[in-house]
Design an enzyme around this catalytic site. Structure first.
Site, PDB file in Angstrom:
ATOM      1  N   GLU A 184     -17.561  33.052  43.473  1.00 58.41           N
ATOM      2  CA  GLU A 184     -16.404  33.338  44.320  1.00 58.41           C
ATOM      3  C   GLU A 184     -16.825  33.656  45.745  1.00 58.41           C
ATOM      4  O   GLU A 184     -17.660  34.535  45.988  1.00 58.41           O
ATOM      5  CB  GLU A 184     -15.591  34.492  43.752  1.00 58.41           C
ATOM      6  CG  GLU A 184     -14.306  34.727  44.534  1.00 58.41           C
ATOM      7  CD  GLU A 184     -13.368  35.722  43.899  1.00 58.41           C
ATOM      8  OE1 GLU A 184     -12.199  35.760  44.315  1.00 58.41           O
ATOM      9  OE2 GLU A 184     -13.796  36.455  42.989  1.00 58.41           O
ATOM     10  N   HIS A 240      -8.368  30.784  43.060  1.00 59.39           N
ATOM     11  CA  HIS A 240      -7.526  31.975  42.999  1.00 59.39           C
ATOM     12  C   HIS A 240      -6.475  31.917  44.099  1.00 59.39           C
ATOM     13  O   HIS A 240      -6.770  31.518  45.225  1.00 59.39           O
ATOM     14  CB  HIS A 240      -8.364  33.241  43.191  1.00 59.39           C
ATOM     15  CG  HIS A 240      -8.792  33.865  41.910  1.00 59.39           C
ATOM     16  ND1 HIS A 240      -9.452  35.073  41.851  1.00 59.39           N
ATOM     17  CD2 HIS A 240      -8.645  33.471  40.614  1.00 59.39           C
ATOM     18  CE1 HIS A 240      -9.702  35.379  40.590  1.00 59.39           C
ATOM     19  NE2 HIS A 240      -9.224  34.421  39.822  1.00 59.39           N
ATOM     20  N   THR A 247      -7.403  32.227  48.070  1.00 56.56           N
ATOM     21  CA  THR A 247      -6.614  32.145  49.302  1.00 56.56           C
ATOM     22  C   THR A 247      -6.621  33.446  50.089  1.00 56.56           C
ATOM     23  O   THR A 247      -6.555  33.422  51.318  1.00 56.56           O
ATOM     24  CB  THR A 247      -5.163  31.739  48.994  1.00 56.56           C
ATOM     25  OG1 THR A 247      -4.556  32.714  48.125  1.00 56.56           O
ATOM     26  CG2 THR A 247      -5.108  30.372  48.332  1.00 56.56           C
ATOM     27  N   GLU A 263      -3.954  36.182  41.696  1.00 55.98           N
ATOM     28  CA  GLU A 263      -4.603  37.485  41.568  1.00 55.98           C
ATOM     29  C   GLU A 263      -3.951  38.491  42.515  1.00 55.98           C
ATOM     30  O   GLU A 263      -4.594  38.991  43.440  1.00 55.98           O
ATOM     31  CB  GLU A 263      -6.104  37.344  41.875  1.00 55.98           C
ATOM     32  CG  GLU A 263      -6.923  38.555  41.508  1.00 55.98           C
ATOM     33  CD  GLU A 263      -8.357  38.459  41.996  1.00 55.98           C
ATOM     34  OE1 GLU A 263      -9.233  38.985  41.305  1.00 55.98           O
ATOM     35  OE2 GLU A 263      -8.598  37.868  43.069  1.00 55.98           O
TER      36      GLU A 263
END
Length: 290
Positions: A150, A209, A184, A244
């Site tokens: 990530e 995400h 994002t 999320e």
């Protein structure tokens, strides 16, 4: 695409009964529930069976997310911590396979929340993290598990802050089950163009995400969703898209995410459910391109 949500949207503490949220997200129109990986290595046989069967009954796919603790830092400068981390992740992968979970994303190359007061060594941490992924990825591949690296904003980590860095890292690792993971919320902070960042990730994008710049569900902020949908179409992305959001202050979740006000505006669980349902309808409309 398959659309999901992270269980902690409803929680103030990281510990939770995931079966409760499997039932909930199935009713709300999701395809995926993303669970926290932290407790999974300690699950009993009964817990594993219950969660796996619940997901299967509800036709819900499970994915996992994890911000590794300090002692699970695969890229640590301390060899003892790296050894402990590899042993822990090896146990985790075995349980994930039993749960039919084949994707885990997060700052797997580091730890979270990061303590910047200790200083950072980006070059050294990068090198050790690449080597750690080259070591652990074959273990994950035995279970058909993909690892999402990530890309986080500068306030949460220092190793991967942009899609360009994510791509460079994944290419350096050189393992086909190690993927770029974009979010994002983080892209809104770091990228000059969210669309171009997605196109930079291209075929290496393995997990995505979503969430607004204000941490609310998609559709309640100013994120350029049409631009994002166009970019995902341009790269042919048809994978997992998990929202999320974090809207509740208080507890360990609120502290770790830095939610210092009630973003939900006092919403009841029923209202949170409605917002999540409306958000997945919106997200599918804006992002699905087939």
């Amino acid at each position: 695409m398959k659309h999901g949500i992270y269980y902690a949207y409803w929680e103030k503490e990281w510990a939770a009964d995931y079966t409760y949220y499997v039932d909930k997200v199935a009713r709300l129109g999701f395809d995926i529930l993303e669970v926290g990986a932290a407790p999974l290595p300690d699950y009993t046989t009964d817990q594993i069976r219950a969660l796996r069967n619940c997901a299967k009954t509800n036709n819900i796919e499970l994915t996992a997310g994890y911000g590794p603790t300090y002692d699970h830092n695969l890229g640590s400068a301390d060899p003892a911590i790296r050894k402990n981390a590899k042993e822990w992740f090896t146990r985790l992968f075995d349980v994930m396979a039993q749960l039919d979970i084949h994707l885990i994303g997060g700052a797997l190359y580091s730890y979270w929340p990061l303590d910047f007061s200790q200083g950072v060594d980006k070059e050294g941490d990068w090198k050790r993290s690449v080597e750690a992924m080259q070591d652990i990825a074959p273990v994950a591949k035995q279970y058909d598990i993909n690892l999402g690296m990530e890309v986080l904003n500068r306030f949460e980590n220092h190793i991967l802050n942009t899609a360009e860095e994510g791509v460079a890292f994944v290419k350096e690792v050189g393992m086909d089950n190690v993927k770029v993971m974009l979010d994002t919320f983080h892209m809104n902070i770091e990228e000059s163009s969210i669309g171009d960042a997605i196109r930079t990730a291209g075929s290496l994008l393995g997990h995505f995400h979503t969430g607004e710049c204000n941490r609310m569900v998609p559709g309640k902020g100013r994120t350029p969703w049409r631009e994002i949908g166009d970019a995902l179409r341009d790269i042919g992305y048809d994978g997992t898209v998990v929202m999320e959001p974090f809207v509740n202050m208080g507890g360990q979740v609120g502290q770790d995410i830095h939610v210092w006000r009630d973003i939900s505006h006092g919403a009841s669980e029923e209202q949170l459910d409605k917002d999540a349902h409306d958000a997945v309808v919106f997200q599918k409309y804006m992002l699905d391109w087939k």
